[in-house]
Design an enzyme around this catalytic site. Structure first.
Site, PDB file in Angstrom:
ATOM      1  N   CYS A 145      43.195  44.688  32.158  1.00  0.00           N
ATOM      2  CA  CYS A 145      42.650  45.378  33.334  1.00  0.00           C
ATOM      3  C   CYS A 145      41.345  46.115  33.046  1.00  0.00           C
ATOM      4  O   CYS A 145      40.286  45.702  33.502  1.00  0.00           O
ATOM      5  CB  CYS A 145      43.682  46.377  33.863  1.00  0.00           C
ATOM      6  SG  CYS A 145      45.122  45.561  34.541  1.00  0.00           S
TER       7      CYS A 145
HETATM    8  N1  LIG Z   1      49.057  43.702  33.354  1.00  0.00           N
HETATM    9  C1  LIG Z   1      48.770  44.813  33.989  1.00  0.00           C
HETATM   10  O1  LIG Z   1      49.017  45.911  33.470  1.00  0.00           O
HETATM   11  C2  LIG Z   1      48.158  44.798  35.377  1.00  0.00           C
HETATM   12  C3  LIG Z   1      48.176  45.992  36.110  1.00  0.00           C
HETATM   13  C4  LIG Z   1      47.639  45.998  37.382  1.00  0.00           C
HETATM   14  C5  LIG Z   1      47.066  44.833  37.893  1.00  0.00           C
HETATM   15  N2  LIG Z   1      47.040  43.689  37.158  1.00  0.00           N
HETATM   16  C6  LIG Z   1      46.451  42.498  37.764  1.00  0.00           C
HETATM   17  O2  LIG Z   1      47.506  41.644  38.216  1.00  0.00           O
HETATM   18  C7  LIG Z   1      47.135  40.282  38.049  1.00  0.00           C
HETATM   19  C8  LIG Z   1      48.154  39.561  37.189  1.00  0.00           C
HETATM   20  O3  LIG Z   1      48.132  40.125  35.900  1.00  0.00           O
HETATM   21  P1  LIG Z   1      49.310  39.945  34.839  1.00  0.00           P
HETATM   22  O4  LIG Z   1      49.039  40.938  33.761  1.00  0.00           O
HETATM   23  O5  LIG Z   1      50.638  39.955  35.527  1.00  0.00           O
HETATM   24  O6  LIG Z   1      49.008  38.472  34.326  1.00  0.00           O
HETATM   25  P2  LIG Z   1      49.993  37.563  33.432  1.00  0.00           P
HETATM   26  O7  LIG Z   1      49.110  36.607  32.718  1.00  0.00           O
HETATM   27  O8  LIG Z   1      50.946  38.431  32.685  1.00  0.00           O
HETATM   28  O9  LIG Z   1      50.873  36.800  34.503  1.00  0.00           O
HETATM   29  C9  LIG Z   1      50.384  35.765  35.305  1.00  0.00           C
HETATM   30  C10 LIG Z   1      51.481  34.715  35.437  1.00  0.00           C
HETATM   31  O10 LIG Z   1      50.970  33.699  36.299  1.00  0.00           O
HETATM   32  C11 LIG Z   1      51.276  32.428  35.749  1.00  0.00           C
HETATM   33  N3  LIG Z   1      50.232  31.510  36.224  1.00  0.00           N
HETATM   34  C12 LIG Z   1      48.953  31.424  35.797  1.00  0.00           C
HETATM   35  N4  LIG Z   1      48.290  30.514  36.531  1.00  0.00           N
HETATM   36  C13 LIG Z   1      49.171  30.038  37.440  1.00  0.00           C
HETATM   37  C14 LIG Z   1      49.083  29.105  38.493  1.00  0.00           C
HETATM   38  N5  LIG Z   1      47.937  28.489  38.757  1.00  0.00           N
HETATM   39  N6  LIG Z   1      50.189  28.853  39.239  1.00  0.00           N
HETATM   40  C15 LIG Z   1      51.355  29.510  38.977  1.00  0.00           C
HETATM   41  N7  LIG Z   1      51.505  30.413  37.988  1.00  0.00           N
HETATM   42  C16 LIG Z   1      50.419  30.666  37.231  1.00  0.00           C
HETATM   43  C17 LIG Z   1      51.268  32.623  34.253  1.00  0.00           C
HETATM   44  O11 LIG Z   1      52.077  31.667  33.617  1.00  0.00           O
HETATM   45  C18 LIG Z   1      51.845  34.038  34.120  1.00  0.00           C
HETATM   46  O12 LIG Z   1      53.249  34.030  33.991  1.00  0.00           O
HETATM   47  C19 LIG Z   1      45.721  40.299  37.484  1.00  0.00           C
HETATM   48  O13 LIG Z   1      44.789  40.238  38.539  1.00  0.00           O
HETATM   49  C20 LIG Z   1      45.642  41.647  36.822  1.00  0.00           C
HETATM   50  O14 LIG Z   1      44.309  42.115  36.743  1.00  0.00           O
HETATM   51  C21 LIG Z   1      47.600  43.658  35.913  1.00  0.00           C
END
Ligand SMILES: NC(=O)c1ccc[n+]([C@@H]2O[C@H](COP(=O)([O-])OP(=O)(O)OC[C@H]3O[C@@H](n4cnc5c(N)ncnc54)[C@H](O)[C@@H]3O)[C@@H](O)[C@H]2O)c1
Length: 421
Positions: free
Chosen positions: A264
């Protein structure tokens, strides 16, 4: 919850999506999770979690009760009432927004979209994404956003490893394309979350998330810059911060460290920098904070070199043990972790680097495996560099057995063999 309970679809079962799915399921709302990776889907359906914040003993009863089911099939998403998109939004090799996962999901969803469904984007992104990027793709379905289906943005605020605030108790900001879209989104989130904050538009909600992350990045950069100056001036910056934090108003403490990490804070602000260019605007705070924070690993390595130098040792040929490679305490996430940069810089100058991290068994990209923190291991290294202060590490033992310690987190008790950031 009655049999008529709305069914929620969560797209992307990662650090954000899985806790969100669990929050709905624990509120009795059936969840269908979709992920592109079959092994993740299989693990969830078997009640096994790969995300620390959701231990398997919390997930398994939800899976067993049929409240969470996972799939790789977009056709299954037709069954749900609300589609919550939690997909990655990284930067590409030119450090520009890479919305391919989110837009690809919209393309998969469009031909399956049903009249009356609610679609919410949760991924962090620049203002305008929901209205200008997502809506047109979803409208290829022939359905109109705000009329035939509801569309909203709601930023995820999960802070992995945090236990005092949960997905349920953290207020949830929602902004819909129309007031009715906002109402629909608030209604769905209200099933699983205690406090819903309705805002006027998706753009307000999108910008809210960026403000929160930029605020952290800028404040961390400020204390990092002061830490570098205080180091030169021989002032203990941590004492300064603790003293300032006694002011009961108008000040909020941030601590210095080896640099930003995670998915992030190092990335999201640059979504706004990119979008701002379209408006002939330079986001100077974001750029400056990014510059200062990205210089911290090099400053920390210079400190290691100085510490070794004080013992007439050079980094070249020294055995260096990095303690903690996750980007922050008590998580297993190494994405953008400053520890990786520090390891590379140490190795580039001839350091023989190993690491310990109870959360990260292997660093495949560096060909390294975590070593135990035994007295023998500590004594066998020339210097220990504390990069991540996971709970449960025996800091006293490190000080007792290591010849030299450089502590970048103020985790280790003060001692003659300890150098501190
Ligand atoms: N991790 C954090 O602390 C956090 C906090 C707030 C916001 N965010 C935001 O939330 C969003 C997701 O982040 P995250 O940390 O959960 O990511 P992540 O990589 O942990 O999870 C994403 C998931 O989506 C799946 N994926 C990827 N491409 C795909 C597709 N085309 N179709 C289906 N599944 C697919 C992946 O396999 C994975 O399991 C981002 O925009 C991030 O900036 C993250």
């Amino acid at each position: 919850m009655s049999a008529a309970a709305p069914r929620v679809g969560v797209i992307g079962l990662g650090y954000v999506g899985l806790p969100l799915a669990a929050a709905f399921a624990e509120a009795g709302v059936p969840v269908l999770g979709l992920d592109a990776i079959q092994s993740k889907v299989d693990q969830i359906n078997a009640g096994r979690s790969y995300i620390e914040d959701i231990p398997s003993d919390r997930l398994a009863p939800l899976t067993a009760a049929g409240l969470i089911r996972a799939t790789t099939s977009w056709d299954d998403i037709r069954q749900v009432d609300a589609v919550l998109i939690c997909l990655p939004t990284p930067l590409d090799e030119h450090r520009e927004p890479d919305l391919s996962a989110v837009l690809g999901a919209a393309e998969s969803l469009a031909p399956r979209l049903r009249q009356g469904q609610l679609v919410v984007l949760e991924s962090t992104t620049y203002p305008g994404t929901t209205r200008d990027e997502l809506a047109p793709i979803l409208e290829r379905s022939g359905l109109r956003a705000g009329r035939d289906f509801a569309l909203a943005y709601s930023p995820e605020r999960v802070d992995p490893g945090r236990v005092d605030w949960t997905t349920r108790t953290t207020p949830k900001v929602v902004g819909g394309l129309t007031p009715e879209c906002t109402r629909r989104a608030a209604e769905i989130y209200g099933l699983a979350m205690d406090t819903i904050v309705e805002v006027s538009t998706p753009e307000v909600a999108e910008m809210t998330k960026l403000l929160e992350n930029i605020f952290r990045s800028v404040n961390i950069a400020l204390v990092n810059e002061l830490a570098v100056l205080c180091d030169r001036m021989g002032i203990d910056v941590w004492d300064v911060i603790d003293a300032a934090a006694t002011k009961p108003f108008g000040y909020m403490p941030f601590r210095p460290g080896p640099g930003l990490g995670g998915h992030c804070i190092p990335i999201d602000p640059f979504y706004l920098t990119w979008k701002a260019r379209e408006f002939d605007f330079h986001t100077e705070f974001i750029e400056l904070a990014g510059k200062i924070n990205s210089q911290m690993p090099a400053f920390c390595v210079a400190k290691v070199i100085r510490a070794l130098n004080s013992r007439r040792q050079s980094l070249n040929g020294s055995r260096v043990l990095v303690v903690g490679v996750a980007y922050k305490k008590n998580v297993n996430d190494t994405r953008e972790s400053p520890a990786l940069r520090i390891i590379d810089l140490l190795a580039a100058d001839g350091g023989i680097v190993s690491y310990h991290d109870g959360y990260v068994a292997t660093l495949a990209t560096r060909g390294l495996e975590s070593v135990p923190l035994s007295a023998e291991t500590l004594a066998a290294h020339d210097v220990i560099v504390v990069v991540t202060d996971h709970d449960g590490i025996d800091w006293e033992r490190i000080v007792a057995h290591a010849p030299l310690v450089v502590d970048l987190r103020r985790a280790v008790p003060d001692a003659p063999n300890v150098w501190r950031l």
